[in-house]
Design a protein around this motif. Structure first.
Motif, PDB file in Angstrom:
ATOM      1  N   VAL A  31      -2.795   0.904  43.522  1.00 33.79           N
ATOM      2  CA  VAL A  31      -1.845   0.587  42.334  1.00 33.79           C
ATOM      3  C   VAL A  31      -0.523   0.247  43.098  1.00 33.79           C
ATOM      4  O   VAL A  31       0.217  -0.621  42.294  1.00 33.79           O
ATOM      5  N   SER A  32       0.114   0.588  44.029  1.00 32.56           N
ATOM      6  CA  SER A  32       1.282   0.341  44.632  1.00 32.56           C
ATOM      7  C   SER A  32       1.257  -1.275  45.148  1.00 32.56           C
ATOM      8  O   SER A  32       2.277  -1.974  45.156  1.00 32.56           O
ATOM      9  N   LEU A  33       0.020  -1.482  45.814  1.00 34.61           N
ATOM     10  CA  LEU A  33      -0.018  -2.899  46.209  1.00 34.61           C
ATOM     11  C   LEU A  33      -0.442  -3.981  44.977  1.00 34.61           C
ATOM     12  O   LEU A  33      -0.345  -5.261  45.423  1.00 34.61           O
ATOM     13  N   GLY A  34      -0.541  -3.510  43.600  1.00 36.23           N
ATOM     14  CA  GLY A  34      -1.062  -4.258  42.814  1.00 36.23           C
ATOM     15  C   GLY A  34      -2.508  -4.875  43.100  1.00 36.23           C
ATOM     16  O   GLY A  34      -2.602  -5.911  42.534  1.00 36.23           O
ATOM     17  N   PRO A  84     -14.611  -2.973  36.079  1.00 30.42           N
ATOM     18  CA  PRO A  84     -15.294  -2.538  34.891  1.00 30.42           C
ATOM     19  C   PRO A  84     -14.279  -2.515  33.733  1.00 30.42           C
ATOM     20  O   PRO A  84     -13.344  -2.309  34.120  1.00 30.42           O
ATOM     21  N   GLU A  85     -15.108  -2.685  32.356  1.00 28.75           N
ATOM     22  CA  GLU A  85     -14.008  -2.519  31.175  1.00 28.75           C
ATOM     23  C   GLU A  85     -13.238  -1.173  31.490  1.00 28.75           C
ATOM     24  O   GLU A  85     -12.219  -1.134  30.849  1.00 28.75           O
ATOM     25  N   SER A  86     -13.939  -0.193  31.747  1.00 30.03           N
ATOM     26  CA  SER A  86     -13.227   1.198  31.793  1.00 30.03           C
ATOM     27  C   SER A  86     -12.177   1.214  32.500  1.00 30.03           C
ATOM     28  O   SER A  86     -10.802   1.779  32.209  1.00 30.03           O
ATOM     29  N   PHE A  90      -7.366   1.350  31.260  1.00 24.74           N
ATOM     30  CA  PHE A  90      -6.319   2.132  31.700  1.00 24.74           C
ATOM     31  C   PHE A  90      -5.267   1.251  32.320  1.00 24.74           C
ATOM     32  O   PHE A  90      -4.138   1.787  32.217  1.00 24.74           O
ATOM     33  N   LEU A  91      -5.533   0.310  33.109  1.00 23.60           N
ATOM     34  CA  LEU A  91      -4.856  -0.453  33.764  1.00 23.60           C
ATOM     35  C   LEU A  91      -3.765  -1.081  32.901  1.00 23.60           C
ATOM     36  O   LEU A  91      -2.646  -1.592  33.014  1.00 23.60           O
ATOM     37  N   ARG A 147     -12.262   8.150  32.351  1.00 24.22           N
ATOM     38  CA  ARG A 147     -12.249   7.443  33.491  1.00 24.22           C
ATOM     39  C   ARG A 147     -10.692   7.198  33.767  1.00 24.22           C
ATOM     40  O   ARG A 147     -10.510   7.461  35.098  1.00 24.22           O
ATOM     41  N   ALA A 148      -9.817   7.044  33.216  1.00 24.38           N
ATOM     42  CA  ALA A 148      -8.394   7.188  33.273  1.00 24.38           C
ATOM     43  C   ALA A 148      -8.010   8.608  33.901  1.00 24.38           C
ATOM     44  O   ALA A 148      -7.373   8.709  34.895  1.00 24.38           O
ATOM     45  N   GLU A 149      -8.573   9.517  33.396  1.00 23.43           N
ATOM     46  CA  GLU A 149      -8.127  10.964  33.754  1.00 23.43           C
ATOM     47  C   GLU A 149      -8.663  11.173  35.063  1.00 23.43           C
ATOM     48  O   GLU A 149      -8.144  11.879  35.884  1.00 23.43           O
TER      49      GLU A 149
END
Length: 486
Positions: A31-34, A84-86, A90-91, A147-149
């Motif tokens: 996440v932090s690196l993008g 994947p779509e999931s 959430f991104l 998936r986000a959780e």
């Protein structure tokens, strides 16, 4: 006879002790690196992904491989990585991503948990206990989807779970529960901490399946009591200092990937000496159990060729447990133990206890620079040292080892072995992540081993599963493989 804890609980607790912080670090760094931002439905090759991020290829790979194994990223052979779509869903949720990043700020704060429980107050201006309450004990904001959780739980809570376990061990709470249950006030008095801060810790441990409250007293759950008894608890707790040795480095994983700046640099001689000496000492504490496992490897080799009169070389011996297992396999074997002087100091007592001194030689030296000679050994052992060596040194290293093997000689490499696609197993990928963040080598797959072994004449190589470990055995094709052992 008492029941054994469930296999799933044993795996769960060992994961929390060893790998949960590695998992959180990989997800947080992504996440932090993008790292996930350039990915979509069209696969992106690793080299191109690293180029877009302005980051190190090896570092990017060390972060993204666990995400593939966890299913958050898809790997298409020969094409690259996609989402994947999931995961893409959430991104794109700004509120969720903001919440995720806020919780990532807790990495260095949770290392203050032992002090926070001892004092019941803020530490260095941080409300650590309040952070734990909010994350584990209070109602949570719903994630966009399951998936986000899952992503949030693994990245924002797993490292905090590890720190709660470390704190319980450090304060003596786990040892206290081995003796039996106690009320919160009685436990707090025994440990010398405020009851209000201890309450936060024990309730977090309850969410982890380790603690439970029964009629006003707190104790281990049934599974925890079976696993963490008086005999096994010291063994279990030995894993925790090793985990904490990497804590700061993992917390700066994004920095290591983008800038190749390593907070725990094991290519620095003084740092390496300290860490490797600690490792040798730690392994020495569980030498007997490791010896039983290592003797399985000696049996495997003995099933292929005789060990009578064999000359064995144990390279990077650590505690000496692998060489000792081969020394015990036949009364006529002779074993040379190679490592740095301060590590060999931990080997001597084991050889004396096992009465192997007369058939042993302690060789002080660096495994990459010593001259192994020609046709000097029947068996050469590499106990978990390949991931500690710079990848660029391996071709020359294996050439020297092959030259040192006698006709009919066998090379045995112990440690983790990745799948051919480098998409598992997860514990091996987390071990590889630690190796990257400490500026060491890498964990390899069987095709990668063969690419190193074939050019030096060790054209027959196979991987074998042994209890809690894997080994790669290689030779020049002189031996038949044991039936049913692969």
């Amino acid at each position: 006879m008492s029941q054994a804890p469930s296999t799933s609980f044993v795996q769960h607790l060992n994961f929390l002790a060893r790998d949960a912080s590695n998992e959180s670090a990989a997800l947080q760094a992504a996440v932090s690196l993008g790292l996930l931002n350039p990915l979509g439905a069209t696969p992106v090759p690793l080299s191109e992904l690293a180029r877009r991020l302005g980051a190190n290829v090896r570092g990017v790979r060390s972060v993204i491989e666990p995400l593939v194994a966890l299913g958050f990223v898809t790997l298409e052979e020969g094409r690259g990585y996609s989402l994947p779509e999931s995961t893409a869903a959430f991104l794109s949720d700004a509120s969720f991503m903001s919440r995720l990043k806020e919780n990532h700020d807790g990495w260095h704060a949770v290392a203050l948990l032992p002090q926070a429980v001892r004092t019941g107050a803020d530490v260095e201006g941080r409300d650590v206990l309040g952070w734990y309450r909010a994350l584990f004990l209070e109602p949570q904001v719903s994630a966009p989807n399951a998936r986000a959780e899952d992503f949030f739980d693994r990245s924002a809570r797993n490292f905090a779970r590890t720190q709660a376990l470390v704190t319980a061990a450090e304060l003596g709470l786990l040892e206290r529960w081995v003796k039996g249950p106690g009320s919160l006030d009685a436990l707090a008095e025994a440990l010398g901490v405020p009851a209000r801060s201890l309450e936060v810790l024990v309730k977090v441990l309850a969410t982890m399946g380790i603690a439970q409250e029964v009629e006003g007293t707190w104790a281990f759950t049934e599974d925890a009591a079976r696993m963490l008894d008086a005999n096994s608890l010291p063994y279990f707790q030995r894993a925790l200092p090793a985990t904490m040795a990497y804590w700061e480095a993992l917390g700066h994983l994004d920095e290591a990937v983008r800038e190749q700046r390593f907070r725990l640099d094991l290519r620095d001689p003084q740092t390496a000496r300290r860490i490797y000496q600690e490792n040798a000492s730690r392994i020495s504490g569980i030498f007997a159990s490791h010896l039983r496992l290592s003797r399985k490897a000696a049996e495997l080799v003995r099933g292929m060729r005789s060990l009578a009169g064999a000359r064995v070389l144990d390279v990077g011996t650590g505690s000496g447990v692998w060489g000792a297992a081969f020394g015990l396999a036949d009364p006529s074997t002779h074993v040379t133990f190679l490592d740095s002087p301060h590590v060999l100091d931990a080997v001597r007592p084991h050889l004396a206890k096992l009465k192997l001194e007369a058939r042993s030689r302690l060789w002080e030296g660096d495994c990459l620079s010593v001259d192994y000679g020609e046709a000097a050994y029947d068996v050469i052992l590499l106990p978990q040292i390949i991931p500690a060596l710079p990848s660029e040194s391996l071709p020359g290293f294996f050439a020297k080892l092959a030259r040192a093997l006698r006709p009919g000689g066998v090379l045995l490499i112990s440690g983790y072995l990745l799948t051919d696609r480098r998409d598992g197993p997860l514990d091996a990928l987390y071990f590889a992540l630690r190796r990257y963040v400490s500026n060491e080598g890498d964990v390899l797959s069987m095709p990668e081993f063969r690419a190193l072994l074939n050019p030096v004449g060790l054209t027959s190589a196979r991987g074998f599963d042994l209890p809690i470990q894997q080994v790669v055995v290689a030779h020049r094709g002189e031996h038949a493989w044991p039936e049913g052992a692969a």
